[in-house]
Design a protein around this motif. Structure first.
Motif, PDB file in Angstrom:
ATOM      1  N   MET A   1       0.777  -1.038  -0.030  1.00 33.87           N
ATOM      2  CA  MET A   1      -0.131  -0.135   0.010  1.00 33.87           C
ATOM      3  C   MET A   1       0.840   1.222  -0.097  1.00 33.87           C
ATOM      4  SD  MET A   1      -3.370  -0.822   0.173  1.00 33.87           S
ATOM      5  CE  MET A   1      -4.213   0.326   1.259  1.00 33.87           C
ATOM      6  N   ALA A   2       0.575   2.315  -0.703  1.00 34.40           N
ATOM      7  CA  ALA A   2       1.273   3.425  -1.034  1.00 34.40           C
ATOM      8  C   ALA A   2       0.452   4.692  -0.345  1.00 34.40           C
ATOM      9  CB  ALA A   2       1.697   3.863  -2.389  1.00 34.40           C
ATOM     10  N   SER A   3       1.016   5.259   0.402  1.00 31.46           N
ATOM     11  CA  SER A   3       0.390   6.584   1.030  1.00 31.46           C
ATOM     12  C   SER A   3       0.865   7.483   1.067  1.00 31.46           C
ATOM     13  CB  SER A   3      -0.121   5.829   2.481  1.00 31.46           C
ATOM     14  OG  SER A   3       0.860   5.697   3.180  1.00 31.46           O
ATOM     15  N   GLY A   4       2.173   7.818   1.317  1.00 27.50           N
ATOM     16  CA  GLY A   4       2.859   8.898   1.873  1.00 27.50           C
ATOM     17  C   GLY A   4       3.496   9.906   0.820  1.00 27.50           C
ATOM     18  N   THR A   5       3.586  11.114   1.127  1.00 26.48           N
ATOM     19  CA  THR A   5       4.012  12.030   0.281  1.00 26.48           C
ATOM     20  C   THR A   5       5.116  12.986   1.085  1.00 26.48           C
ATOM     21  OG1 THR A   5       2.244  12.109  -1.295  1.00 26.48           O
ATOM     22  CG2 THR A   5       3.637  13.888  -1.273  1.00 26.48           C
ATOM     23  N   VAL A   6       6.128  13.284   0.618  1.00 30.58           N
ATOM     24  CA  VAL A   6       6.998  14.378   1.266  1.00 30.58           C
ATOM     25  C   VAL A   6       7.423  15.414   0.162  1.00 30.58           C
ATOM     26  CG1 VAL A   6       8.032  12.789   2.737  1.00 30.58           C
ATOM     27  CG2 VAL A   6       9.267  13.048   0.601  1.00 30.58           C
ATOM     28  N   GLN A   7       7.726  16.597   0.649  1.00 33.14           N
ATOM     29  CA  GLN A   7       8.106  17.718  -0.556  1.00 33.14           C
ATOM     30  C   GLN A   7       8.946  18.570   0.498  1.00 33.14           C
ATOM     31  OE1 GLN A   7       4.693  20.101  -2.012  1.00 33.14           O
ATOM     32  NE2 GLN A   7       6.166  20.567  -3.675  1.00 33.14           N
ATOM     33  N   LEU A   8       9.950  18.745  -0.364  1.00 25.53           N
ATOM     34  CA  LEU A   8      11.243  19.516   0.070  1.00 25.53           C
ATOM     35  C   LEU A   8      11.599  20.780  -0.851  1.00 25.53           C
ATOM     36  CD1 LEU A   8      11.933  16.292   0.942  1.00 25.53           C
ATOM     37  CD2 LEU A   8      13.548  17.528   2.346  1.00 25.53           C
ATOM     38  N   HIS A   9      12.209  21.767  -0.132  1.00 27.72           N
ATOM     39  CA  HIS A   9      12.540  22.831  -0.928  1.00 27.72           C
ATOM     40  C   HIS A   9      13.694  23.507  -0.329  1.00 27.72           C
ATOM     41  CE1 HIS A   9      12.450  27.461  -1.404  1.00 27.72           C
ATOM     42  NE2 HIS A   9      12.097  27.034  -2.412  1.00 27.72           N
ATOM     43  N   ARG A  10      14.687  23.626  -1.273  1.00 26.00           N
ATOM     44  CA  ARG A  10      15.939  24.057  -1.067  1.00 26.00           C
ATOM     45  C   ARG A  10      16.410  25.071  -2.028  1.00 26.00           C
ATOM     46  NH1 ARG A  10      15.101  21.598   2.783  1.00 26.00           N
ATOM     47  NH2 ARG A  10      16.270  20.006   4.167  1.00 26.00           N
ATOM     48  N   VAL A  11      17.337  26.143  -1.557  1.00 24.47           N
ATOM     49  CA  VAL A  11      17.839  26.907  -2.664  1.00 24.47           C
ATOM     50  C   VAL A  11      19.381  26.762  -2.392  1.00 24.47           C
ATOM     51  CG1 VAL A  11      18.586  29.409  -3.315  1.00 24.47           C
ATOM     52  CG2 VAL A  11      16.135  28.863  -2.587  1.00 24.47           C
ATOM     53  N   LEU A  12      20.104  26.292  -3.620  1.00 29.57           N
ATOM     54  CA  LEU A  12      21.226  25.905  -3.953  1.00 29.57           C
ATOM     55  C   LEU A  12      22.180  27.107  -4.560  1.00 29.57           C
ATOM     56  CD1 LEU A  12      20.969  22.319  -4.547  1.00 29.57           C
ATOM     57  CD2 LEU A  12      21.368  23.224  -2.374  1.00 29.57           C
ATOM     58  N   ARG A  13      23.330  27.333  -4.047  1.00 22.28           N
ATOM     59  CA  ARG A  13      24.384  28.081  -4.578  1.00 22.28           C
ATOM     60  C   ARG A  13      25.084  27.553  -5.739  1.00 22.28           C
ATOM     61  NH1 ARG A  13      25.125  29.430   0.972  1.00 22.28           N
ATOM     62  NH2 ARG A  13      26.947  27.882   0.920  1.00 22.28           N
ATOM     63  N   ALA A  14      24.362  27.011  -6.637  1.00 23.97           N
ATOM     64  CA  ALA A  14      24.977  26.528  -7.981  1.00 23.97           C
ATOM     65  C   ALA A  14      24.103  26.587  -9.173  1.00 23.97           C
ATOM     66  CB  ALA A  14      25.012  24.865  -7.620  1.00 23.97           C
ATOM     67  N   PRO A  15      24.498  26.643 -10.316  1.00 21.75           N
ATOM     68  CA  PRO A  15      23.667  26.790 -11.454  1.00 21.75           C
ATOM     69  C   PRO A  15      22.669  25.403 -11.784  1.00 21.75           C
ATOM     70  CG  PRO A  15      25.938  26.421 -12.285  1.00 21.75           C
ATOM     71  CD  PRO A  15      25.929  26.434 -10.695  1.00 21.75           C
ATOM     72  N   PRO A  16      21.641  25.554 -12.251  1.00 20.12           N
ATOM     73  CA  PRO A  16      20.542  24.398 -12.496  1.00 20.12           C
ATOM     74  C   PRO A  16      21.550  23.261 -13.084  1.00 20.12           C
ATOM     75  CG  PRO A  16      19.698  26.653 -12.893  1.00 20.12           C
ATOM     76  CD  PRO A  16      21.030  26.747 -12.861  1.00 20.12           C
ATOM     77  N   GLU A  17      22.220  23.735 -14.273  1.00 21.37           N
ATOM     78  CA  GLU A  17      23.032  22.590 -14.916  1.00 21.37           C
ATOM     79  C   GLU A  17      23.629  21.640 -14.075  1.00 21.37           C
ATOM     80  OE1 GLU A  17      23.451  26.036 -15.251  1.00 21.37           O
ATOM     81  OE2 GLU A  17      22.152  26.332 -17.096  1.00 21.37           O
ATOM     82  N   ARG A  18      24.548  21.942 -12.987  1.00 21.73           N
ATOM     83  CA  ARG A  18      25.280  21.457 -12.307  1.00 21.73           C
ATOM     84  C   ARG A  18      24.385  20.383 -11.239  1.00 21.73           C
ATOM     85  NH1 ARG A  18      29.190  24.939  -9.061  1.00 21.73           N
ATOM     86  NH2 ARG A  18      29.522  25.530 -11.145  1.00 21.73           N
ATOM     87  N   ILE A  19      23.556  20.858 -10.893  1.00 16.41           N
ATOM     88  CA  ILE A  19      22.445  20.091 -10.072  1.00 16.41           C
ATOM     89  C   ILE A  19      21.835  19.098 -10.948  1.00 16.41           C
ATOM     90  CG2 ILE A  19      20.345  20.221  -8.746  1.00 16.41           C
ATOM     91  CD1 ILE A  19      21.160  23.180  -7.890  1.00 16.41           C
ATOM     92  N   TYR A  20      21.524  19.392 -12.236  1.00 15.08           N
ATOM     93  CA  TYR A  20      20.690  18.573 -13.050  1.00 15.08           C
ATOM     94  C   TYR A  20      21.755  17.319 -13.355  1.00 15.08           C
ATOM     95  CZ  TYR A  20      17.969  16.951 -17.300  1.00 15.08           C
ATOM     96  OH  TYR A  20      17.419  16.285 -17.971  1.00 15.08           O
ATOM     97  N   ARG A  21      22.933  17.842 -13.562  1.00 18.25           N
ATOM     98  CA  ARG A  21      24.022  16.415 -13.960  1.00 18.25           C
ATOM     99  C   ARG A  21      23.890  15.925 -12.577  1.00 18.25           C
ATOM    100  NH1 ARG A  21      28.506  20.047 -14.933  1.00 18.25           N
ATOM    101  NH2 ARG A  21      29.800  18.415 -13.364  1.00 18.25           N
ATOM    102  N   ALA A  22      23.982  16.549 -11.409  1.00 20.60           N
ATOM    103  CA  ALA A  22      24.180  15.420 -10.329  1.00 20.60           C
ATOM    104  C   ALA A  22      23.194  14.333 -10.146  1.00 20.60           C
ATOM    105  CB  ALA A  22      24.426  16.351  -9.029  1.00 20.60           C
ATOM    106  N   PHE A  23      22.048  14.741 -10.645  1.00 27.51           N
ATOM    107  CA  PHE A  23      20.813  13.666 -10.673  1.00 27.51           C
ATOM    108  C   PHE A  23      21.063  12.599 -11.489  1.00 27.51           C
ATOM    109  CE2 PHE A  23      18.786  16.745  -7.888  1.00 27.51           C
ATOM    110  CZ  PHE A  23      17.805  15.956  -7.055  1.00 27.51           C
ATOM    111  N   LEU A  24      21.725  13.098 -12.742  1.00 31.10           N
ATOM    112  CA  LEU A  24      21.879  11.979 -13.793  1.00 31.10           C
ATOM    113  C   LEU A  24      23.218  11.500 -14.049  1.00 31.10           C
ATOM    114  CD1 LEU A  24      19.569  13.940 -16.153  1.00 31.10           C
ATOM    115  CD2 LEU A  24      19.041  12.368 -14.577  1.00 31.10           C
ATOM    116  N   GLU A  25      24.263  11.557 -13.634  1.00 35.06           N
ATOM    117  CA  GLU A  25      25.476  11.123 -13.626  1.00 35.06           C
ATOM    118  C   GLU A  25      25.794   9.914 -12.468  1.00 35.06           C
ATOM    119  OE1 GLU A  25      29.114  13.875 -13.844  1.00 35.06           O
ATOM    120  OE2 GLU A  25      27.751  14.711 -15.735  1.00 35.06           O
ATOM    121  N   PRO A  26      26.049   9.006 -12.817  1.00 34.12           N
ATOM    122  CA  PRO A  26      26.266   7.754 -11.656  1.00 34.12           C
ATOM    123  C   PRO A  26      27.291   8.297 -10.806  1.00 34.12           C
ATOM    124  CG  PRO A  26      26.262   6.707 -13.762  1.00 34.12           C
ATOM    125  CD  PRO A  26      26.227   8.388 -14.241  1.00 34.12           C
ATOM    126  N   ASP A  27      28.388   8.731 -10.968  1.00 31.18           N
ATOM    127  CA  ASP A  27      29.428   8.951 -10.128  1.00 31.18           C
ATOM    128  C   ASP A  27      28.769  10.179  -8.856  1.00 31.18           C
ATOM    129  OD1 ASP A  27      30.820   6.993 -10.863  1.00 31.18           O
ATOM    130  OD2 ASP A  27      32.594   8.654 -11.933  1.00 31.18           O
TER     131      ASP A  27
END
Length: 148
Positions: A1-27
């Motif tokens: 059974m699935a039930s929960g939801t979490v939502q988080l918000h942050r501001v990071l001192r980095a460009p979106p490109e670097r954060i996007y890469r951090a989600f998609l590059e294995p290392d």
């Protein structure tokens, strides 16, 4: 059974490109995603819509691990990542959907993370705790401006 939801918000001192890469590059992902006290091994990661990933977190203290994987549902470069998560048996049943939204702001990037369909056996507050630790590690990876 699935039930929960979490939502988080942050501001990071980095460009979106670097954060996007951090989600998609294995290392990069293996460096920041596991919460404190865990390591991560990535079996495969095919970062494209319809592509899949599979990885495992290992508790460094007791050596136990749990594997999970999913599929990429939506990838808008430097703006949005949406993917599924499903634990391997005998882990919690059900499929979670995680949505990451990135928006450039004056001091870096606003990040909103929403994880839906968290299995009932996983306390929502533990998901918040894990995400908070992971996002702290993400900031440590993407914020430094290292000159060569």
């Amino acid at each position: 059974m699935a039930s929960g939801t979490v939502q988080l918000h942050r501001v990071l001192r980095a460009p979106p490109e670097r954060i996007y890469r951090a989600f998609l590059e294995p290392d990069g992902l293996a460096k920041w995603l596991p919460p404190f006290g865990f390591t991560c091994s990535i079996e495969h990661l095919d970062a494209r819509v319809g592509g899949s990933y599979r990885m495992a977190f290992r508790n460094f203290g007791n050596g136990q691990s749990h594997a999970f994987g999913g599929e990429y549902l939506e990838l808008l470069p430097n703006q949005k990542i949406r993917y599924t998560d499903r634990f391997d048996a005998p882990g919690p049943a059900g499929q979670m959907i995680t949505t990451i939204v990135l928006r450039a702001v004056s001091c870096g990037t606003e990040l909103t993370a929403t994880q839906e369909g968290i299995p009932e056996v996983i306390p929502t507050e533990m998901c918040y705790l894990g995400w908070q630790e992971s996002l702290e590690q993400l900031a440590r990876l993407v914020e430094p401006e290292i000159q060569e």
